[in-house]
Scaffold this motif. Sequence first.
Motif, short mmCIF file in Angstrom:
data_model
loop_
_atom_site.label_atom_id
_atom_site.label_comp_id
_atom_site.label_asym_id
_atom_site.label_seq_id
_atom_site.Cartn_x
_atom_site.Cartn_y
_atom_site.Cartn_z
N LEU A 98 0.02 25.29 3.29
CA LEU A 98 -0.24 25.66 4.47
C LEU A 98 -1.49 25.00 5.00
CD1 LEU A 98 0.12 27.43 6.95
CD2 LEU A 98 -1.06 29.25 5.93
N ASN A 99 -2.34 25.03 4.15
CA ASN A 99 -3.72 24.15 4.30
C ASN A 99 -3.61 22.70 4.84
OD1 ASN A 99 -6.66 23.92 4.20
ND2 ASN A 99 -6.34 22.40 3.03
N MET A 100 -2.67 21.89 4.28
CA MET A 100 -2.43 20.64 4.52
C MET A 100 -1.37 20.53 5.86
SD MET A 100 -2.00 17.32 3.89
CE MET A 100 -2.66 17.20 2.18
N LEU A 101 -0.58 21.41 6.15
CA LEU A 101 0.11 21.57 7.45
C LEU A 101 -0.85 21.71 8.59
CD1 LEU A 101 3.04 21.53 8.99
CD2 LEU A 101 2.32 24.10 8.93
N VAL A 102 -1.87 22.69 8.58
CA VAL A 102 -2.85 22.91 9.58
C VAL A 102 -3.87 21.72 9.68
CG1 VAL A 102 -5.07 24.26 10.05
CG2 VAL A 102 -2.76 25.26 9.43
N ASN A 103 -4.02 21.00 8.74
CA ASN A 103 -4.87 19.70 8.71
C ASN A 103 -4.33 18.70 9.42
OD1 ASN A 103 -7.24 18.68 8.05
ND2 ASN A 103 -6.46 17.36 6.43
N GLN A 104 -3.08 18.79 9.27
CA GLN A 104 -2.28 17.47 9.87
C GLN A 104 -2.09 17.93 11.49
OE1 GLN A 104 1.58 17.69 7.79
NE2 GLN A 104 0.86 16.59 6.26
N LYS A 105 -1.88 19.23 11.70
CA LYS A 105 -1.60 19.62 13.09
C LYS A 105 -3.15 19.32 13.88
CE LYS A 105 1.90 22.81 12.80
NZ LYS A 105 2.79 22.24 14.01
N ILE A 106 -4.36 19.59 13.31
CA ILE A 106 -5.54 19.45 13.79
C ILE A 106 -6.17 18.13 14.02
CG2 ILE A 106 -6.26 21.85 13.35
CD1 ILE A 106 -8.17 21.14 11.42
N THR A 107 -5.54 17.19 13.26
CA THR A 107 -6.09 15.95 13.38
C THR A 107 -5.06 14.79 13.88
OG1 THR A 107 -5.00 15.39 10.94
CG2 THR A 107 -7.31 16.00 11.01
N ALA A 108 -3.79 15.41 14.33
CA ALA A 108 -2.94 14.63 15.02
C ALA A 108 -3.36 14.36 16.09
CB ALA A 108 -1.64 15.15 15.05
N PRO A 109 -3.36 12.99 16.69
CA PRO A 109 -3.66 12.76 18.23
C PRO A 109 -2.92 13.72 19.15
CG PRO A 109 -2.73 10.72 17.15
CD PRO A 109 -2.50 11.88 16.11
N ALA A 110 -3.61 14.01 20.29
CA ALA A 110 -2.96 15.16 21.32
C ALA A 110 -1.97 14.30 22.01
CB ALA A 110 -4.07 15.67 22.04
#
Length: 120
Positions: A98-110
């Motif tokens: 879950l941590n990795m998924l959230v990290n990917q989401k918040i660092t992905a370009p908008a």
Amino acid sequence: MADASHYTYRVTWSEDDGEFVGAVAEFPSLSWLAETQAEALDGVIGVVRGVLEDMTLTGEQPPVPIADRPYSGKFMVRTSPQVHRTLAIEAEEQGVSLNMLVNQKITAPAAPRSAAAGAA
């Protein structure tokens, strides 16, 4: 005395004022209007320098610049149980924590606003 060059500056166009606005994140009440971006930036930096000098004379503690603050890389986010469950399912399906998924989401370009609006 704090170094004015360490603070977080931004220059944007103000349609209402018909000029560029220089602002500083650590001092949200300060700004400077000018005809060019460079003048707006120079102006707001000058204002910050003056405020820092005044704060030194009066013994006030200026805010620590964002760039100079330590960061651990951890922060707590609260959400609804439904969103938590949805994210947990998505993480499981992707085979990541879950941590990795959230990290990917918040660092992905908008997504560009026009694309995001079209998807809604």
